[in-house]
Design a protein around this motif. Sequence first.
Motif, PDB file in Angstrom:
ATOM      1  N   UNK A   1      48.651  42.049  33.104  1.00  0.00           N
ATOM      2  CA  UNK A   1      49.397  40.900  32.609  1.00  0.00           C
ATOM      3  C   UNK A   1      50.465  40.491  33.612  1.00  0.00           C
ATOM      4  N   UNK A   2      51.065  41.467  34.292  1.00  0.00           N
ATOM      5  CA  UNK A   2      52.144  41.173  35.234  1.00  0.00           C
ATOM      6  C   UNK A   2      51.632  40.916  36.643  1.00  0.00           C
ATOM      7  N   UNK A   3      50.317  40.925  36.842  1.00  0.00           N
ATOM      8  CA  UNK A   3      49.737  40.598  38.143  1.00  0.00           C
ATOM      9  C   UNK A   3      49.297  39.131  38.136  1.00  0.00           C
ATOM     10  N   UNK A   4      48.883  38.643  39.304  1.00  0.00           N
ATOM     11  CA  UNK A   4      48.450  37.249  39.394  1.00  0.00           C
ATOM     12  C   UNK A   4      47.101  37.061  38.700  1.00  0.00           C
ATOM     13  N   UNK A   5      46.839  35.841  38.320  1.00  0.00           N
ATOM     14  CA  UNK A   5      45.560  35.455  37.728  1.00  0.00           C
ATOM     15  C   UNK A   5      44.656  34.930  38.848  1.00  0.00           C
ATOM     16  N   UNK A   6      43.459  35.499  38.955  1.00  0.00           N
ATOM     17  CA  UNK A   6      42.572  35.145  40.064  1.00  0.00           C
ATOM     18  C   UNK A   6      42.190  33.664  40.055  1.00  0.00           C
ATOM     19  N   UNK A   7      41.954  33.119  38.884  1.00  0.00           N
ATOM     20  CA  UNK A   7      41.603  31.699  38.804  1.00  0.00           C
ATOM     21  C   UNK A   7      42.762  30.825  39.264  1.00  0.00           C
ATOM     22  N   UNK A   8      43.980  31.233  38.927  1.00  0.00           N
ATOM     23  CA  UNK A   8      45.150  30.477  39.373  1.00  0.00           C
ATOM     24  C   UNK A   8      45.292  30.532  40.884  1.00  0.00           C
ATOM     25  N   UNK A   9      44.999  31.701  41.462  1.00  0.00           N
ATOM     26  CA  UNK A   9      45.039  31.850  42.921  1.00  0.00           C
ATOM     27  C   UNK A   9      44.053  30.902  43.583  1.00  0.00           C
ATOM     28  N   UNK A  10      42.808  30.940  43.133  1.00  0.00           N
ATOM     29  CA  UNK A  10      41.772  30.113  43.750  1.00  0.00           C
ATOM     30  C   UNK A  10      42.072  28.625  43.573  1.00  0.00           C
ATOM     31  N   UNK A  11      42.611  28.268  42.418  1.00  0.00           N
ATOM     32  CA  UNK A  11      42.914  26.854  42.162  1.00  0.00           C
ATOM     33  C   UNK A  11      44.001  26.340  43.092  1.00  0.00           C
ATOM     34  N   UNK A  12      45.067  27.113  43.282  1.00  0.00           N
ATOM     35  CA  UNK A  12      46.162  26.638  44.131  1.00  0.00           C
ATOM     36  C   UNK A  12      45.737  26.615  45.593  1.00  0.00           C
ATOM     37  N   UNK A  13      44.878  27.539  46.000  1.00  0.00           N
ATOM     38  CA  UNK A  13      44.404  27.526  47.387  1.00  0.00           C
ATOM     39  C   UNK A  13      43.487  26.329  47.648  1.00  0.00           C
ATOM     40  N   UNK A  14      42.643  26.006  46.669  1.00  0.00           N
ATOM     41  CA  UNK A  14      41.786  24.820  46.823  1.00  0.00           C
ATOM     42  C   UNK A  14      42.632  23.549  46.853  1.00  0.00           C
TER      43      UNK A  14
END
Length: 245
Positions: free
Chosen positions: A171-184
């Motif tokens: 819960x306190x780590x990053x969300x992978x989908x959020x990572x990929x979305x911001x990088x795109x």
Amino acid sequence: MRYLFLSDLHLEAERPDITRAFLRCLDERAPACAAVYILGDFFEAWLGDDDPNPLGDQVAAALARLADTGVEIYFMHGNRDFLLGKGFCNKARATLLPDPSRVTLNGEPVLLMHGDSLCVDDVAYMKMRRWLRNPVSVAVLNALPLSTRHRIGRKLRSESQTRTRMKASDITDVNQQAVEAVMRRHGVRTLIHGHTHRPAVHELQIEGKAAQRIVLGDWDRQGWVLEVDQDGYRLESFELNGNGT
């Protein structure tokens, strides 16, 4: 060119070993770099530029001396020091970056973030973050008496420590989908951030192409830096007392 990245030092008077290690880093590593990027949670707590802070003055003076040699200094807010403002940056001769910021390193676009905005699974934290980072909220907080800000700061730190102990680590780590979305969205294949205290280099795919997420480490039992040059990215740890790497 060479660039130096660090975050999550959580500088405070109670940890002079971390301050000494940081100042040594400025003396030994930073002079060979074109720029130093500090990606948030530089201080354990920052309650306003008007708060008398001998440690802040010491650190700002050291950064200003480095800037005088031609090294550019960049600072990004974290969740602990989001009230740090132009007063400190002027003393340190540092440029305040928005979160996120897209920069170019040796010809490659790279995204810089503190990292807390990627922890979208922590719904309660994200709600509090939206309130605290609102410009109106920041203005209100800065207008409060220092004694009130200190009281609020102690309360927020205590509540944060309690919540973190009670939450699952994912819960306190990053969300992978959020990572990929911001990088795109920013058109990058490299993301550098801190906040999670989980230093690592994560390989991933963005639109079918190899990409990486580099997580900076927190300075507690050891120090962490990321050095970037024409040969690539090197995430390194070192002893705070300077007796090894």
